[in-house]
Design a protein around this motif. Structure first.
Motif, PDB file in Angstrom:
ATOM      1  N   ALA A  93    -120.940 -32.318  38.668  1.00  0.00           N
ATOM      2  CA  ALA A  93    -121.285 -30.999  39.214  1.00  0.00           C
ATOM      3  C   ALA A  93    -120.660 -30.777  40.595  1.00  0.00           C
ATOM      4  O   ALA A  93    -120.110 -29.699  40.870  1.00  0.00           O
ATOM      5  CB  ALA A  93    -122.807 -30.845  39.297  1.00  0.00           C
ATOM      6  N   ILE A  94    -120.719 -31.788  41.460  1.00  0.00           N
ATOM      7  CA  ILE A  94    -120.137 -31.584  42.794  1.00  0.00           C
ATOM      8  C   ILE A  94    -118.620 -31.563  42.730  1.00  0.00           C
ATOM      9  O   ILE A  94    -117.981 -30.877  43.529  1.00  0.00           O
ATOM     10  CB  ILE A  94    -120.670 -32.597  43.836  1.00  0.00           C
ATOM     11  CG1 ILE A  94    -120.300 -34.024  43.504  1.00  0.00           C
ATOM     12  CG2 ILE A  94    -122.172 -32.425  44.032  1.00  0.00           C
ATOM     13  CD1 ILE A  94    -120.708 -35.039  44.556  1.00  0.00           C
ATOM     14  N   ALA A  95    -118.042 -32.264  41.768  1.00  0.00           N
ATOM     15  CA  ALA A  95    -116.584 -32.189  41.574  1.00  0.00           C
ATOM     16  C   ALA A  95    -116.191 -30.767  41.193  1.00  0.00           C
ATOM     17  O   ALA A  95    -115.215 -30.214  41.721  1.00  0.00           O
ATOM     18  CB  ALA A  95    -116.141 -33.180  40.497  1.00  0.00           C
ATOM     19  N   LEU A 120    -117.115 -40.670  33.715  1.00  0.00           N
ATOM     20  CA  LEU A 120    -118.538 -40.615  34.051  1.00  0.00           C
ATOM     21  C   LEU A 120    -119.420 -40.536  32.805  1.00  0.00           C
ATOM     22  O   LEU A 120    -120.642 -40.555  32.909  1.00  0.00           O
ATOM     23  CB  LEU A 120    -118.817 -39.416  34.965  1.00  0.00           C
ATOM     24  CG  LEU A 120    -118.170 -39.472  36.336  1.00  0.00           C
ATOM     25  CD1 LEU A 120    -118.296 -38.122  37.043  1.00  0.00           C
ATOM     26  CD2 LEU A 120    -118.787 -40.586  37.178  1.00  0.00           C
ATOM     27  N   GLN A 121    -118.781 -40.405  31.654  1.00  0.00           N
ATOM     28  CA  GLN A 121    -119.465 -40.317  30.370  1.00  0.00           C
ATOM     29  C   GLN A 121    -120.451 -39.151  30.318  1.00  0.00           C
ATOM     30  O   GLN A 121    -121.598 -39.298  29.865  1.00  0.00           O
ATOM     31  CB  GLN A 121    -120.133 -41.646  30.012  1.00  0.00           C
ATOM     32  CG  GLN A 121    -119.137 -42.772  29.878  1.00  0.00           C
ATOM     33  CD  GLN A 121    -119.773 -44.093  29.497  1.00  0.00           C
ATOM     34  OE1 GLN A 121    -120.979 -44.292  29.611  1.00  0.00           O
ATOM     35  NE2 GLN A 121    -118.947 -45.019  29.043  1.00  0.00           N
ATOM     36  N   PRO A 126    -123.710 -31.308  28.033  1.00  0.00           N
ATOM     37  CA  PRO A 126    -124.091 -31.289  29.451  1.00  0.00           C
ATOM     38  C   PRO A 126    -122.946 -30.783  30.332  1.00  0.00           C
ATOM     39  O   PRO A 126    -123.174 -30.024  31.278  1.00  0.00           O
ATOM     40  CB  PRO A 126    -124.430 -32.744  29.770  1.00  0.00           C
ATOM     41  CG  PRO A 126    -124.787 -33.354  28.461  1.00  0.00           C
ATOM     42  CD  PRO A 126    -123.932 -32.646  27.446  1.00  0.00           C
ATOM     43  N   ALA A 127    -121.718 -31.179  30.026  1.00  0.00           N
ATOM     44  CA  ALA A 127    -120.565 -30.729  30.815  1.00  0.00           C
ATOM     45  C   ALA A 127    -120.422 -29.216  30.730  1.00  0.00           C
ATOM     46  O   ALA A 127    -120.193 -28.550  31.749  1.00  0.00           O
ATOM     47  CB  ALA A 127    -119.288 -31.406  30.346  1.00  0.00           C
ATOM     48  N   ALA A 128    -120.571 -28.658  29.535  1.00  0.00           N
ATOM     49  CA  ALA A 128    -120.464 -27.208  29.368  1.00  0.00           C
ATOM     50  C   ALA A 128    -121.544 -26.485  30.166  1.00  0.00           C
ATOM     51  O   ALA A 128    -121.287 -25.447  30.786  1.00  0.00           O
ATOM     52  CB  ALA A 128    -120.554 -26.839  27.887  1.00  0.00           C
ATOM     53  N   ALA A 129    -122.752 -27.037  30.165  1.00  0.00           N
ATOM     54  CA  ALA A 129    -123.839 -26.421  30.926  1.00  0.00           C
ATOM     55  C   ALA A 129    -123.559 -26.481  32.426  1.00  0.00           C
ATOM     56  O   ALA A 129    -123.764 -25.498  33.149  1.00  0.00           O
ATOM     57  CB  ALA A 129    -125.162 -27.119  30.609  1.00  0.00           C
TER      58      ALA A 129
END
Length: 141
Positions: A93-95, A120-121, A126-129
């Protein structure tokens, strides 16, 4: 006498390295990206016990590592080695926040974000969210 590293701050350093890496991905660390890094360290709860004076030192160390042969790989290994898995989504998220800071995400930043997501697996959903949340926070008219 050398000062011993505080192993409790390794996760902080990994998070700072993550942000610096994204900012440096396109070889142009913009003022808005640097401001985002500073704001993140000042305001996120995960940095509550982190000394803000360590940010420039960590950023410099990251830049020095990046300049070495296989520097990117060394940094990615450090991040994944020192970051507890429960902070993987936070790191991603911070990236994304740093990448979005200057309103233009470069191809280099996109490639690096994809590498980070895999290292980071962080799963696809979750990545899309997280990506959608970043987009919503950075939306302009």
């Amino acid at each position: 006498m050398s000062k011993k590293r505080n192993p409790m701050s390794d996760h902080h350093t990994a998070l700072v390295y993550t942000m610096v890496l994204v900012s440096a991905a396109d070889r142009d660390m913009t003022d808005s990206e640097l401001l985002t890094i500073g704001d993140t360290v000042q305001h996120l709860p995960v940095f509550a016990d982190y000394d803000l004076n360590e940010v420039p030192k960590a950023a410099q160390a990251c830049a020095e590592l990046l300049a070495q042969e296989d520097g990117l790989e060394k940094i990615l290994h450090f991040i994944t080695d020192k970051l507890p898995s429960k902070l993987s989504e936070t790191a991603y998220a911070i990236a994304l926040d740093v990448a979005a800071a200057d309103s233009a995400v470069s191809q280099e930043e996109l490639r690096l974000l994809e590498m980070l997501r895999h290292r980071l697996q962080v799963g696809r959903l979750p990545a899309a969210a997280i990506e959608r949340g970043t987009r919503a926070r950075n939306m302009r008219l």
